[in-house]
Scaffold this motif. Structure first.
Motif, short mmCIF file in Angstrom:
data_model
loop_
_atom_site.label_atom_id
_atom_site.label_comp_id
_atom_site.label_asym_id
_atom_site.label_seq_id
_atom_site.Cartn_x
_atom_site.Cartn_y
_atom_site.Cartn_z
N TRP A 104 0.81 -1.22 0.00
CA TRP A 104 0.00 0.00 0.00
C TRP A 104 0.84 1.27 0.00
O TRP A 104 0.56 2.21 -0.74
N SER A 105 1.89 1.30 0.84
CA SER A 105 2.70 2.52 0.92
C SER A 105 3.49 2.74 -0.36
O SER A 105 3.65 3.88 -0.82
N GLU A 106 3.98 1.66 -0.96
CA GLU A 106 4.73 1.77 -2.21
C GLU A 106 3.83 2.32 -3.32
O GLU A 106 4.23 3.17 -4.12
N ARG A 107 2.58 1.83 -3.36
CA ARG A 107 1.64 2.30 -4.37
C ARG A 107 1.33 3.79 -4.19
O ARG A 107 1.23 4.55 -5.15
N LEU A 108 1.15 4.21 -2.91
CA LEU A 108 0.81 5.61 -2.65
C LEU A 108 1.97 6.54 -2.99
O LEU A 108 1.76 7.63 -3.51
N VAL A 109 3.18 6.10 -2.71
CA VAL A 109 4.35 6.91 -3.09
C VAL A 109 4.38 7.09 -4.61
O VAL A 109 4.62 8.19 -5.12
N GLY A 110 4.08 6.01 -5.33
CA GLY A 110 4.04 6.10 -6.79
C GLY A 110 2.94 7.04 -7.27
O GLY A 110 3.14 7.81 -8.23
N MET A 111 1.79 7.02 -6.63
CA MET A 111 0.69 7.90 -7.02
C MET A 111 1.01 9.36 -6.73
O MET A 111 0.63 10.25 -7.48
N ILE A 112 1.74 9.61 -5.63
CA ILE A 112 2.14 10.99 -5.32
C ILE A 112 3.15 11.48 -6.35
O ILE A 112 3.05 12.60 -6.86
N ARG A 113 4.13 10.63 -6.68
CA ARG A 113 5.16 11.02 -7.65
C ARG A 113 4.57 11.27 -9.04
O ARG A 113 5.01 12.17 -9.77
#
Length: 336
Positions: A104-113
């Protein structure tokens, strides 16, 4: 329906409508005008053109809100407050359940970037998630972080557990059990540590047998609560109202009465606390304050505003109801 239609109907300029509906009206537009614009937009059925906003700004107007377990009622209350606060500034909120997605956190970092979302609020993230979010820390707010120094929003756990122990001690309880949440989170470790510290300050002895931990699954928690009750404690402090509900269930199955045979204190003050009979004495976490404060801090980060304080500590309060009373007797036996 366009923003120009809203402006004409409200008899204000289109730029005023834009400031209000994009959450940039503070200090620029009066409160009365803001309310007029929002009421007019709602009445006309105006909806912002999200695609146009993304093309203009390059950033989606969505905030992610990640919680450890979406099935826990407390997080629903916090989410509602966060959604209302975000909506006032022209944002929507995306709920993320960390318990069902290991990445989940990896996906959210990607969505922010990739600018699909403007930022993220992470509630009680683990250490691995915190490390990932450090890459985009200017667009992330951590609440009840597993690393206390990283929390932008935290709770006054120590004061709350002291209030619980003091309340039970004043009633005359000396055999206090602790029914803990069996989850690897700093907030629950803090509850255990501060509970023991409060007992020590009050001059009350403890016993390793007067401690039990469980997940929130009702059958598992009920069995764990039974074993704790059988140790002879006269009061039980629970890490969560759901665990308190399991104590009620266990006491009923053992033929015991609350509060005559056993006093119970919960934590969170979700609606369940008022549905139990008798109504549950519990620590209230002001979910509205928590939801709004996390959103406010995140939007300030996104806008590049500097906070006056590194951290907001939300004060908790013990709500007295009918589940606690003086111990009728120090020893009791369970009925067959």
């Amino acid at each position: 329906m366009t923003s120009l239609d809203v402006a004409r109907e409200a008899n204000v300029s289109q730029s005023t409508v834009s400031l209000v509906l994009n959450g940039k009206s503070e200090g620029r537009v009066s409160q009365a005008t803001c309310e007029l614009v929002r009421e007019t937009a709602a009445r006309l059925g105006y909806r912002p053109n999200v695609s146009a906003q993304m093309l203009r700004t390059g950033i989606g107007r969505t905030l992610a809100f990640a919680v450890p377990n979406v099935r826990q009622p407390f997080f629903g209350q916090v989410l509602v407050a966060a959604e209302l606060a975000a909506r006032e500034h022209g944002y929507s909120v995306l709920l993320v359940d960390a318990s069902t997605d290991l990445l989940w956190s990896e996906r959210l970092v990607g969505m922010i970037r990739s600018r699909l979302i403007a930022g993220c609020i992470a509630y009680a993230p683990d250490v691995e998630a915190e490390a990932r979010f450090s890459e985009v820390s200017d667009r992330v707010v951590l609440a009840e972080s597993d690393t206390a120094a990283l929390s932008s929003v935290d709770l006054s756990i120590g004061a709350a557990m002291k209030a619980v122990v003091d309340h039970l001690a004043e009633l005359g309880h000396r055999k206090m059990g602790h029914f803990a949440a069996q989850y690897p989170r700093l907030t629950f470790r803090n509850r255990r540590a501060t509970f023991l510290a409060a007992l020590k300050r009050a001059g009350i002895n403890t016993n390793p047998n007067w401690y039990s931990a469980s997940t929130f699954e009702i059958d598992v928690a009920t069995e764990a609560a039974k074993q704790l009750i059988k140790t002879g404690v006269t009061a039980i402090a629970c890490d969560d109202d759901l665990l308190a509900g399991a104590v009620y269930r266990a006491a009923r199955q053992l033929g015991l009465s609350i509060p005559d045979d056993l006093s119970v204190v919960g934590f969170n003050d979700v609606e369940l606390a008022r549905l139990l009979h008798p109504e549950l004495t519990t620590v209230n976490i002001p979910s509205d304050t928590l939801g709004r404060e996390t959103v406010r801090r995140l939007l300030n980060k996104i806008d590049g505003k500097t906070e006056r304080t590194r951290q907001t500590v939300v004060k908790l309060h013990l709500i007295m109801r009918q589940s606690t009373t003086r111990p009728r007797r120090q020893e009791f036996t369970t009925k067959p």
